[in-house]
Design a protein around this motif. Structure first.
Motif, mmCIF file in Angstrom:
data_model
loop_
_atom_site.group_PDB
_atom_site.id
_atom_site.type_symbol
_atom_site.label_atom_id
_atom_site.label_comp_id
_atom_site.label_asym_id
_atom_site.label_seq_id
_atom_site.Cartn_x
_atom_site.Cartn_y
_atom_site.Cartn_z
ATOM 1 N N ILE A 9 0.849 -1.192 0.000
ATOM 2 C CA ILE A 9 0.000 0.000 0.000
ATOM 3 C C ILE A 9 0.887 1.245 0.000
ATOM 4 O O ILE A 9 2.000 1.211 0.524
ATOM 5 N N ARG A 10 0.390 2.323 -0.584
ATOM 6 C CA ARG A 10 1.149 3.567 -0.596
ATOM 7 C C ARG A 10 1.422 4.051 0.825
ATOM 8 O O ARG A 10 0.555 4.007 1.697
ATOM 9 N N TRP A 11 2.643 4.548 1.039
ATOM 10 C CA TRP A 11 3.037 5.043 2.350
ATOM 11 C C TRP A 11 2.107 6.145 2.838
ATOM 12 O O TRP A 11 1.732 6.183 4.008
ATOM 13 N N ASP A 12 1.728 7.057 1.948
ATOM 14 C CA ASP A 12 0.955 8.202 2.413
ATOM 15 C C ASP A 12 -0.405 7.816 2.966
ATOM 16 O O ASP A 12 -1.016 8.575 3.723
ATOM 17 N N ALA A 13 -0.885 6.610 2.649
ATOM 18 C CA ALA A 13 -2.159 6.149 3.198
ATOM 19 C C ALA A 13 -2.024 5.700 4.644
ATOM 20 O O ALA A 13 -3.031 5.656 5.378
ATOM 21 N N LEU A 14 -0.813 5.345 5.060
ATOM 22 C CA LEU A 14 -0.578 4.851 6.427
ATOM 23 C C LEU A 14 0.294 5.762 7.256
ATOM 24 O O LEU A 14 0.494 5.510 8.450
ATOM 25 N N PRO A 46 1.912 8.296 9.720
ATOM 26 C CA PRO A 46 1.385 8.815 10.991
ATOM 27 C C PRO A 46 0.730 10.178 10.835
ATOM 28 O O PRO A 46 1.261 11.067 10.156
ATOM 29 N N GLY A 47 -0.452 10.302 11.432
ATOM 30 C CA GLY A 47 -1.164 11.557 11.381
ATOM 31 C C GLY A 47 -1.961 11.789 10.125
ATOM 32 O O GLY A 47 -2.623 12.820 9.978
ATOM 33 N N GLY A 48 -1.942 10.808 9.188
ATOM 34 C CA GLY A 48 -2.705 10.942 7.961
ATOM 35 C C GLY A 48 -4.176 10.610 8.160
ATOM 36 O O GLY A 48 -4.648 10.404 9.275
ATOM 37 N N THR A 49 -4.878 10.511 7.050
ATOM 38 C CA THR A 49 -6.327 10.270 7.117
ATOM 39 C C THR A 49 -6.708 8.882 6.640
ATOM 40 O O THR A 49 -7.871 8.497 6.764
ATOM 41 N N GLY A 50 -5.772 8.128 6.065
ATOM 42 C CA GLY A 50 -6.094 6.794 5.584
ATOM 43 C C GLY A 50 -6.939 6.807 4.342
ATOM 44 O O GLY A 50 -6.969 7.781 3.584
ATOM 45 N N ALA A 51 -7.684 5.708 4.131
ATOM 46 C CA ALA A 51 -8.497 5.583 2.914
ATOM 47 C C ALA A 51 -9.649 6.554 2.926
ATOM 48 O O ALA A 51 -10.163 6.898 3.987
#
Length: 276
Positions: A264-269, A271-276
């Motif tokens: 899965i793309r790093w930016d989806a996981l 820290p502090g992101g929004t996920g899917a």
């Protein structure tokens, strides 16, 4: 990220020694993924040198990495780098054509011309003992050593390599996260949480993207239970399809899913992101 040149041989190694725990075939899942996904880039590289950083108390993982990468490029060279000089001395008898062992750390020394850069750095079970706050700086230092088009693979696995999670990074930073398992021994996908890399393992809490991803993976796995009558592999593939349909940005497909992997793309996981 800015690149740096190789340090002089007399420089003090950067980092600290790991426990040194290692076993034959422990990193087979990571190696096979690297050979499959990074193999084309290795074949385009004039100097296909790979580094096994922190290989541990025995040199098995470096020996195996050479054999597996040579299926992608027959001229691949592997340099095992260890911060413990006694481990380097113990590994020296295993040197052969294409395989060298050197004393060093995160500065990643290489034999040959000054400024030589690796096409690949693999750092497995190295950062687990560090604080989460130190990870980004270590990543940046290692990525700065990569040759153009190079890859850093950093992650954690269990003692016999049945569960493994790793981050793939380029000179620009993190790209993807891969979850890999021996499916016959997996109860739920969230069992892999204990093997999350240091950058993510403390983020598996409500409100963080990696927690949401593993929650959704478990739900997809439960919904795919009927496919388990065919095989655990078919159940995993169905679960991955469900994740993809739900908007999680998987970067691979059925061919890799059949190997017990999901990437899965790093930016989806992150820290502090929004996920899917």
């Amino acid at each position: 990220m800015a690149r740096s040149s190789s340090p002089p041989p007399s420089a003090r190694p950067v980092g600290s020694a790991t426990r040194g725990t290692t076993n034959p075939n422990r990193l087979r899942r990571m190696d096979r993924w690297i050979a499959a996904t990074h193999g084309p880039q290795l074949r385009r590289t004039a100097d296909p040198v790979a580094v096994d950083l922190g290989y541990g108390a025995a040199p098995w993982t470096a020996v195996e990495l050479l054999d597996r990468l040579r299926t992608a490029h027959g001229d691949t060279q592997v340099v095992g780098v260890e911060i413990d000089p006694e481990r380097v001395a113990a590994a020296k008898p295993y040197e052969r054509d294409g395989l060298t062992f050197l004393h060093g750390g995160f500065e990643v020394p290489l034999p040959g011309a000054p400024g030589r850069s690796p096409a690949l750095i693999r750092a497995a079970n190295v950062l687990r003992q560090y604080d989460e706050a130190e990870v980004v700086a270590v990543w940046a230092r290692l990525c700065a050593r990569l040759a153009p088009g190079g890859l850093l693979v950093e992650g954690t696995c269990d003692e016999i390599g049945r569960r493994h999670v790793w981050v793939a990074l380029g000179p620009e930073g993190p790209r993807t996260v891969t979850f890999a398992a021996r499916l016959a021994a997996l109860s739920t996908p969230s069992d892999l949480a204990e093997r999350l890399p240091k950058a993510l393992i403390h983020r598996n809490v409500p409100g963080e993207p990696v927690h949401a991803f593993l929650r959704d993976f478990d739900r997809a796995w439960a919904a795919a239970a009927p496919y388990g009558a065919l095989s655990a592999r078919q159940r995993w593939i169905r679960s991955a399809r469900t994740l993809h349909a739900a908007g999680w940005p998987l970067t691979d497909g059925p061919h890799r899913w059949r190997q017990g992997e999901v990437t899965i793309r790093w930016d989806a996981l992150a820290p502090g992101g929004t996920g899917a």
